[in-house]
Each structure stands twice: as C-alpha cells, then as structure tokens.
Design a protein around this motif. Structure first.
Motif, PDB file in Angstrom:
ATOM      1  N   ALA A   4       0.836  -1.196   0.000  1.00  0.00           N
ATOM      2  CA  ALA A   4       0.000   0.000   0.000  1.00  0.00           C
ATOM      3  C   ALA A   4       0.867   1.239   0.000  1.00  0.00           C
ATOM      4  O   ALA A   4       1.951   1.268   0.579  1.00  0.00           O
ATOM      5  N   ALA A   5       0.377   2.296  -0.650  1.00  0.00           N
ATOM      6  CA  ALA A   5       1.048   3.590  -0.665  1.00  0.00           C
ATOM      7  C   ALA A   5       0.124   4.636  -0.072  1.00  0.00           C
ATOM      8  O   ALA A   5      -1.054   4.739  -0.457  1.00  0.00           O
ATOM      9  N   ILE A   6       0.667   5.402   0.878  1.00  0.00           N
ATOM     10  CA  ILE A   6      -0.065   6.515   1.480  1.00  0.00           C
ATOM     11  C   ILE A   6       0.744   7.788   1.264  1.00  0.00           C
ATOM     12  O   ILE A   6       1.946   7.744   1.030  1.00  0.00           O
ATOM     13  N   ALA A   7       0.068   8.934   1.362  1.00  0.00           N
ATOM     14  CA  ALA A   7       0.753  10.216   1.195  1.00  0.00           C
ATOM     15  C   ALA A   7      -0.088  11.315   1.821  1.00  0.00           C
ATOM     16  O   ALA A   7      -1.308  11.169   1.998  1.00  0.00           O
ATOM     17  N   ASP A  29       0.603  -6.086   4.455  1.00  0.00           N
ATOM     18  CA  ASP A  29       1.525  -5.831   5.558  1.00  0.00           C
ATOM     19  C   ASP A  29       2.524  -4.724   5.269  1.00  0.00           C
ATOM     20  O   ASP A  29       3.084  -4.137   6.195  1.00  0.00           O
ATOM     21  N   GLU A  30       2.801  -4.441   3.993  1.00  0.00           N
ATOM     22  CA  GLU A  30       3.851  -3.500   3.635  1.00  0.00           C
ATOM     23  C   GLU A  30       3.243  -2.169   3.186  1.00  0.00           C
ATOM     24  O   GLU A  30       2.310  -2.133   2.380  1.00  0.00           O
ATOM     25  N   ILE A  31       3.815  -1.072   3.709  1.00  0.00           N
ATOM     26  CA  ILE A  31       3.308   0.275   3.437  1.00  0.00           C
ATOM     27  C   ILE A  31       4.476   1.190   3.107  1.00  0.00           C
ATOM     28  O   ILE A  31       5.524   1.146   3.756  1.00  0.00           O
ATOM     29  N   VAL A  32       4.293   2.048   2.109  1.00  0.00           N
ATOM     30  CA  VAL A  32       5.218   3.142   1.865  1.00  0.00           C
ATOM     31  C   VAL A  32       4.465   4.455   2.076  1.00  0.00           C
ATOM     32  O   VAL A  32       3.279   4.569   1.756  1.00  0.00           O
ATOM     33  N   ASN A  33       5.168   5.437   2.643  1.00  0.00           N
ATOM     34  CA  ASN A  33       4.590   6.731   2.969  1.00  0.00           C
ATOM     35  C   ASN A  33       5.366   7.805   2.224  1.00  0.00           C
ATOM     36  O   ASN A  33       6.580   7.949   2.404  1.00  0.00           O
ATOM     37  N   VAL A  59       9.405   8.625   2.943  1.00  0.00           N
ATOM     38  CA  VAL A  59      10.208   9.673   2.326  1.00  0.00           C
ATOM     39  C   VAL A  59       9.701  11.021   2.839  1.00  0.00           C
ATOM     40  O   VAL A  59       8.561  11.149   3.287  1.00  0.00           O
ATOM     41  N   LEU A  60      10.561  12.019   2.750  1.00  0.00           N
ATOM     42  CA  LEU A  60      10.286  13.344   3.301  1.00  0.00           C
ATOM     43  C   LEU A  60       9.506  14.185   2.296  1.00  0.00           C
ATOM     44  O   LEU A  60       9.846  14.233   1.112  1.00  0.00           O
ATOM     45  N   GLY A  61       8.460  14.856   2.764  1.00  0.00           N
ATOM     46  CA  GLY A  61       7.731  15.805   1.930  1.00  0.00           C
ATOM     47  C   GLY A  61       8.223  17.224   2.141  1.00  0.00           C
ATOM     48  O   GLY A  61       9.001  17.505   3.058  1.00  0.00           O
TER      49      GLY A  61
END
Length: 246
Positions: A4-7, A29-33, A59-61
């Motif tokens: 999953a990808a969140i932002a 189970d795996e997420i990227v932000n 990652v930094l916004g």
C-alpha cells in the motif's frame, strides 16, 4: 509483490487510523509513505506518534522539510502550529528520513518529483488558476533516468495514474488526510478531491506489470473538520467536511 502507498496525511490522525485499518483488512503488511506527514492545524503529535510506530518505508515531503530546515518564525501557517505540537524526538526522526528512495529495488519513491519536493508532477497550474494534467512530454522528461517500473509520488493530493510510453507507471495515491487546499504557487489555485474520504492506493505486480487500485475510506471527517474550524482554518474545515474548498 503487493503493498500500500499513502501520502499527505497532514496531521489528520483519524484519517490515518482509518486507512491503516483498511490496509490491514485487505491483508497487506507493507506500506510506503510519500511524505507531508504532520503539517496542518490538526493533531501533528498524535499523527507523528502513529507514523513513527508504523512499520513502513518513509520519504520526506516539502512540509516535513519545512519543519526541520527553518526556525518557527519563518514557517508557514500550516507548519508553525504543527511544529509547536512536536517534540525534539519527532523532529530528529524526520531529519533521518530521505527525500527519495528505492523500495525493494523495484519502486522509486519521492514526494513530488525526483528533483523537487515542491513541484507537481502529474498536474500543471495555468496562470488563470486552472489545474489540468501535465503535458505528457513534461511527465516523461521528469521520469528520465529512473529505471524502476513503478514510480510513486504525492504532493498534489489528487489520486492519479499515468502510464509512460515505455510501460513504466507513475502513481499518486491521493491524500490520506487533506482532500482540498488553496495554494499560491506557481499561481493561485485550489486542489479539491470532491469527497472527504481518506485515500490511498494498493499496488500489485502481475506478469511483470504493475496494477493500481485506488481506495476511498470513510472516517469521522466531521470531527477533523470541527478541529480545523476551532483552530481558525475555515477553508480546511470545508475541505475536510466536503472535499471542496468553500
């Protein structure tokens, strides 16, 4: 491979809780932000506590960077109240987050574009404030040199997927916690998602191609709209309540 990808959570801890619960319900189970975690007149501390405890790749916004690269008196109206809520440990954690990275050797992650955390990739703002999709040439040029077949970005808060000419896929999962806002760069404009739901994306690799599913998750958005209203942000309150700037 499925994750999953969140932002663009922007301090909305209730939207984050709803999204993470939905992700788990999908068996993921795996997420990227993709960044912009805390800034906003909502609940930065609770949001950062949740994100720091989350087993995810971050990652930094640009708004995360504003919290750590300037004094509070130089911060904007969304960053200053968030900074006031955060502890030194939160800021130290943000300082260790990279602006871009490669996830599991297959996915390129950035907040806005590979070269800037403040420029829309898939959208262009015209001088009259109209927002449209970026020209395909500009989208392709910004992806030059990226070897991964899947590229993820955020920043515009608009869920969108673009397939490049060579088959690579660029995906913006939309915003978890901020479905609308007003900005003045590069020209005055508004971004509106049209619903108050929290948003994220599920990415799946199948037969050497990536597939994306966009998820819209209902949550107690009225509670967050009321908080924004109490904190003197009526436009954000409108966006949180309706998905529109009014």
């Amino acid at each position: 491979m499925r994750f999953a990808a969140i932002a663009d959570v922007h301090g909305n801890h209730l939207a984050l809780e709803a999204v993470t619960a939905d992700i788990r319900a999908q068996g993921i189970d795996e997420i990227v932000n993709l960044g912009d975690m805390a800034s906003g007149p909502l609940d930065a501390r609770r949001t950062m506590d949740a994100l720091m405890a989350l087993d995810a790749v971050h990652v930094l916004g640009n708004h995360d960077r504003y919290l750590i690269d300037r004094p509070p008196e130089k911060m904007g109206s969304w960053d200053r109240p968030a900074h006031a809520q955060l502890e030194p440990g939160h800021l130290d954690w943000l300082r260790a987050v990279p602006p871009a990275r490669v996830y599991r050797e297959q996915v390129f992650l950035c907040h806005a574009t590979p070269s800037s955390d403040e420029v829309y990739w898939l959208e262009t703002v015209l001088p009259d404030g109209a927002v449209r999709m970026s020209p395909w040439q500009a989208i392709e040029e910004a992806a030059r040199g990226i070897g991964q077949r899947l590229i993820l970005c955020g920043h515009s808060h608009i869920a969108r997927a673009v397939r490049l000419g060579d088959g690579r896929l660029i995906v913006n999962p939309g915003s978890v916690g901020c479905p609308g806002y007003r900005d003045i760069h590069p020209y005055p404009h508004v971004m509106e998602a049209g619903t108050p739901d929290a948003r994220y994306a599920i990415l799946e690799s199948e037969d050497d191609r990536w597939r994306v599913t966009f998820r819209h998750v209902p949550y107690d958005h009225e509670a967050m709209a009321a908080l924004a209203r109490r904190n003197g942000q009526p436009e954000l309150a409108s966006a949180l309540a309706t998905g529109w700037i009014r």
